[in-house]
Design a protein around this motif. Structure first.
Motif, PDB file in Angstrom:
ATOM      1  N   VAL A 145       0.849  -1.194   0.000  1.00 14.07           N
ATOM      2  CA  VAL A 145       0.000   0.000   0.000  1.00 14.07           C
ATOM      3  C   VAL A 145       0.881   1.239   0.000  1.00 14.07           C
ATOM      4  O   VAL A 145       1.798   1.350   0.815  1.00 14.07           O
ATOM      5  CB  VAL A 145      -0.936   0.002   1.231  1.00 14.07           C
ATOM      6  CG1 VAL A 145      -1.686   1.312   1.346  1.00 14.07           C
ATOM      7  CG2 VAL A 145      -1.907  -1.166   1.139  1.00 14.07           C
ATOM      8  N   TYR A 146       0.610   2.134  -0.922  1.00 15.43           N
ATOM      9  CA  TYR A 146       1.290   3.429  -1.000  1.00 15.43           C
ATOM     10  C   TYR A 146       0.238   4.512  -0.795  1.00 15.43           C
ATOM     11  O   TYR A 146      -0.684   4.628  -1.617  1.00 15.43           O
ATOM     12  CB  TYR A 146       1.930   3.626  -2.369  1.00 15.43           C
ATOM     13  CG  TYR A 146       3.182   2.820  -2.656  1.00 15.43           C
ATOM     14  CD1 TYR A 146       3.663   1.843  -1.800  1.00 15.43           C
ATOM     15  CD2 TYR A 146       3.891   3.043  -3.820  1.00 15.43           C
ATOM     16  CE1 TYR A 146       4.801   1.119  -2.085  1.00 15.43           C
ATOM     17  CE2 TYR A 146       5.035   2.327  -4.120  1.00 15.43           C
ATOM     18  CZ  TYR A 146       5.485   1.376  -3.255  1.00 15.43           C
ATOM     19  OH  TYR A 146       6.622   0.659  -3.548  1.00 15.43           O
ATOM     20  N   ASN A 147       0.350   5.267   0.258  1.00 21.21           N
ATOM     21  CA  ASN A 147      -0.583   6.366   0.530  1.00 21.21           C
ATOM     22  C   ASN A 147      -2.042   5.933   0.440  1.00 21.21           C
ATOM     23  O   ASN A 147      -2.869   6.600  -0.174  1.00 21.21           O
ATOM     24  CB  ASN A 147      -0.314   7.548  -0.419  1.00 21.21           C
ATOM     25  CG  ASN A 147       1.033   8.167  -0.168  1.00 21.21           C
ATOM     26  OD1 ASN A 147       1.365   8.476   0.969  1.00 21.21           O
ATOM     27  ND2 ASN A 147       1.826   8.310  -1.206  1.00 21.21           N
ATOM     28  N   GLY A 148      -2.353   4.800   1.035  1.00 22.07           N
ATOM     29  CA  GLY A 148      -3.730   4.313   1.065  1.00 22.07           C
ATOM     30  C   GLY A 148      -4.225   3.738  -0.249  1.00 22.07           C
ATOM     31  O   GLY A 148      -5.416   3.524  -0.414  1.00 22.07           O
ATOM     32  N   SER A 149      -3.315   3.459  -1.186  1.00 22.27           N
ATOM     33  CA  SER A 149      -3.741   2.983  -2.497  1.00 22.27           C
ATOM     34  C   SER A 149      -2.667   2.077  -3.101  1.00 22.27           C
ATOM     35  O   SER A 149      -1.814   1.548  -2.407  1.00 22.27           O
ATOM     36  CB  SER A 149      -4.029   4.183  -3.412  1.00 22.27           C
ATOM     37  OG  SER A 149      -4.657   3.753  -4.597  1.00 22.27           O
ATOM     38  N   PHE A 150      -2.739   1.948  -4.416  1.00 28.07           N
ATOM     39  CA  PHE A 150      -1.829   1.094  -5.177  1.00 28.07           C
ATOM     40  C   PHE A 150      -0.581   1.864  -5.582  1.00 28.07           C
ATOM     41  O   PHE A 150      -0.650   3.073  -5.792  1.00 28.07           O
ATOM     42  CB  PHE A 150      -2.509   0.613  -6.473  1.00 28.07           C
ATOM     43  CG  PHE A 150      -3.898   0.114  -6.266  1.00 28.07           C
ATOM     44  CD1 PHE A 150      -4.123  -1.188  -5.854  1.00 28.07           C
ATOM     45  CD2 PHE A 150      -4.996   0.936  -6.477  1.00 28.07           C
ATOM     46  CE1 PHE A 150      -5.412  -1.654  -5.655  1.00 28.07           C
ATOM     47  CE2 PHE A 150      -6.283   0.475  -6.283  1.00 28.07           C
ATOM     48  CZ  PHE A 150      -6.485  -0.821  -5.868  1.00 28.07           C
ATOM     49  N   ALA A 176       1.908   3.402  -8.260  1.00 30.49           N
ATOM     50  CA  ALA A 176       1.539   4.061  -9.514  1.00 30.49           C
ATOM     51  C   ALA A 176       1.463   3.131 -10.737  1.00 30.49           C
ATOM     52  O   ALA A 176       0.493   3.217 -11.497  1.00 30.49           O
ATOM     53  CB  ALA A 176       2.469   5.237  -9.788  1.00 30.49           C
ATOM     54  N   PRO A 177       2.433   2.234 -10.976  1.00 34.04           N
ATOM     55  CA  PRO A 177       2.309   1.370 -12.152  1.00 34.04           C
ATOM     56  C   PRO A 177       1.086   0.447 -12.094  1.00 34.04           C
ATOM     57  O   PRO A 177       0.478   0.149 -13.119  1.00 34.04           O
ATOM     58  CB  PRO A 177       3.608   0.565 -12.155  1.00 34.04           C
ATOM     59  CG  PRO A 177       4.574   1.399 -11.396  1.00 34.04           C
ATOM     60  CD  PRO A 177       3.750   2.080 -10.338  1.00 34.04           C
ATOM     61  N   MET A 178       0.716   0.006 -10.902  1.00 37.31           N
ATOM     62  CA  MET A 178      -0.475  -0.830 -10.768  1.00 37.31           C
ATOM     63  C   MET A 178      -1.735   0.007 -11.020  1.00 37.31           C
ATOM     64  O   MET A 178      -2.668  -0.450 -11.664  1.00 37.31           O
ATOM     65  CB  MET A 178      -0.533  -1.498  -9.405  1.00 37.31           C
ATOM     66  CG  MET A 178      -1.742  -2.413  -9.245  1.00 37.31           C
ATOM     67  SD  MET A 178      -1.737  -3.285  -7.675  1.00 37.31           S
ATOM     68  CE  MET A 178      -1.162  -4.872  -8.221  1.00 37.31           C
ATOM     69  N   LYS A 179      -1.738   1.228 -10.530  1.00 32.21           N
ATOM     70  CA  LYS A 179      -2.872   2.132 -10.771  1.00 32.21           C
ATOM     71  C   LYS A 179      -3.024   2.389 -12.271  1.00 32.21           C
ATOM     72  O   LYS A 179      -4.139   2.407 -12.800  1.00 32.21           O
ATOM     73  CB  LYS A 179      -2.667   3.446 -10.005  1.00 32.21           C
ATOM     74  CG  LYS A 179      -3.711   4.506 -10.283  1.00 32.21           C
ATOM     75  CD  LYS A 179      -5.072   4.125  -9.740  1.00 32.21           C
ATOM     76  CE  LYS A 179      -6.013   5.313  -9.743  1.00 32.21           C
ATOM     77  NZ  LYS A 179      -6.998   5.271 -10.814  1.00 32.21           N
ATOM     78  N   ALA A 180      -1.912   2.550 -12.974  1.00 34.00           N
ATOM     79  CA  ALA A 180      -1.963   2.740 -14.430  1.00 34.00           C
ATOM     80  C   ALA A 180      -2.610   1.524 -15.104  1.00 34.00           C
ATOM     81  O   ALA A 180      -3.435   1.675 -16.010  1.00 34.00           O
ATOM     82  CB  ALA A 180      -0.562   2.982 -14.992  1.00 34.00           C
ATOM     83  N   LEU A 181      -2.254   0.330 -14.649  1.00 35.87           N
ATOM     84  CA  LEU A 181      -2.851  -0.894 -15.192  1.00 35.87           C
ATOM     85  C   LEU A 181      -4.349  -0.929 -14.909  1.00 35.87           C
ATOM     86  O   LEU A 181      -5.158  -1.207 -15.802  1.00 35.87           O
ATOM     87  CB  LEU A 181      -2.174  -2.132 -14.605  1.00 35.87           C
ATOM     88  CG  LEU A 181      -2.783  -3.468 -15.017  1.00 35.87           C
ATOM     89  CD1 LEU A 181      -2.497  -3.757 -16.477  1.00 35.87           C
ATOM     90  CD2 LEU A 181      -2.270  -4.580 -14.127  1.00 35.87           C
ATOM     91  N   ILE A 182      -4.728  -0.659 -13.676  1.00 39.30           N
ATOM     92  CA  ILE A 182      -6.144  -0.688 -13.294  1.00 39.30           C
ATOM     93  C   ILE A 182      -6.953   0.314 -14.118  1.00 39.30           C
ATOM     94  O   ILE A 182      -8.061   0.008 -14.569  1.00 39.30           O
ATOM     95  CB  ILE A 182      -6.288  -0.449 -11.773  1.00 39.30           C
ATOM     96  CG1 ILE A 182      -5.773  -1.677 -11.025  1.00 39.30           C
ATOM     97  CG2 ILE A 182      -7.727  -0.134 -11.395  1.00 39.30           C
ATOM     98  CD1 ILE A 182      -5.575  -1.468  -9.536  1.00 39.30           C
ATOM     99  N   ASP A 183      -6.407   1.487 -14.362  1.00 43.06           N
ATOM    100  CA  ASP A 183      -7.107   2.485 -15.180  1.00 43.06           C
ATOM    101  C   ASP A 183      -7.335   1.994 -16.612  1.00 43.06           C
ATOM    102  O   ASP A 183      -8.311   2.388 -17.249  1.00 43.06           O
ATOM    103  CB  ASP A 183      -6.340   3.801 -15.207  1.00 43.06           C
ATOM    104  CG  ASP A 183      -6.413   4.553 -13.899  1.00 43.06           C
ATOM    105  OD1 ASP A 183      -7.246   4.192 -13.039  1.00 43.06           O
ATOM    106  OD2 ASP A 183      -5.629   5.513 -13.732  1.00 43.06           O
ATOM    107  N   ARG A 184      -6.473   1.150 -17.095  1.00 45.25           N
ATOM    108  CA  ARG A 184      -6.601   0.646 -18.467  1.00 45.25           C
ATOM    109  C   ARG A 184      -7.730  -0.374 -18.612  1.00 45.25           C
ATOM    110  O   ARG A 184      -8.103  -0.735 -19.728  1.00 45.25           O
ATOM    111  CB  ARG A 184      -5.276   0.054 -18.930  1.00 45.25           C
ATOM    112  CG  ARG A 184      -4.158   1.085 -19.104  1.00 45.25           C
ATOM    113  CD  ARG A 184      -4.238   1.861 -20.392  1.00 45.25           C
ATOM    114  NE  ARG A 184      -4.080   1.011 -21.532  1.00 45.25           N
ATOM    115  CZ  ARG A 184      -2.910   0.510 -21.955  1.00 45.25           C
ATOM    116  NH1 ARG A 184      -1.792   0.803 -21.339  1.00 45.25           N
ATOM    117  NH2 ARG A 184      -2.883  -0.263 -23.010  1.00 45.25           N
TER     118      ARG A 184
END
Length: 169
Positions: A80-85, A87-95
């Protein structure tokens, strides 16, 4: 592939990898491993290409999405980074926007055939259970992609004395 691992830690020798190995020790070889830090998925830019096409204008996730569609089990593995994913994982999830658009703009129900059992494997430095924040962020993806959260393994307080929390759903 029967399983897909979405790995979101930059470190191979970490609490995250240790917990992942412990949880999946008995899993088969039939697993597609996607390392978000090694692959660095291109972030979604909201261009709308996938509103009218069945894919993304960026081709970097073609193999990933084919494996995701055929998976029976999905593992999200990350610190967990700052209560979330991270950044590279967040980029994947957004896709995963391609599936939202298939559902809501092309009226494809369901946008992906089949269901997927999900296991979350999470590590965090703090002592607060990050699961409520994480599941709130993943719920839209799960709903559109036929995912059902089955288990969560959360290792908290990795900065001090790690404590494992396990949850079945």
């Amino acid at each position: 592939m029967n399983n897909i691992v979405i790995y979101g830690s930059p470190n191979k020798n970490s609490f995250t990898m240790e917990l992942f190995k412990k949880v999946t020790a008995e899993k088969s070889e039939d697993t597609f491993f996607y390392d978000c830090f090694k692959k660095s998925p291109v972030p979604c830019d909201g261009c709308g290409f996938c509103r009218v096409n069945d894919n993304c204008k960026f081709g970097d996730l073609t193999e990933f999405f084919e494996n995701f569609k055929s998976a029976k089990e999905v593992y999200f593995v990350f610190p967990v980074y700052n209560g979330s994913f991270p950044a590279p994982m967040k980029a994947l999830i957004d896709r995963f926007q391609i599936f939202y658009n298939a559902r809501f703009f092309k009226n494809k129900r369901p946008p992906i055939e089949g269901t997927r059992d999900v296991t979350l494997i999470i590590t965090a430095g703090g002592k607060t259970d990050p699961l409520p924040l994480i599941t709130a962020q993943l719920k839209p993806l799960f709903t559109v992609c036929g995912c059902e959260l089955k288990k969560a393994f959360i290792l908290v307080e990795t900065d001090k004395e790690p404590k494992l929390i396990t949850k079945d759903f």
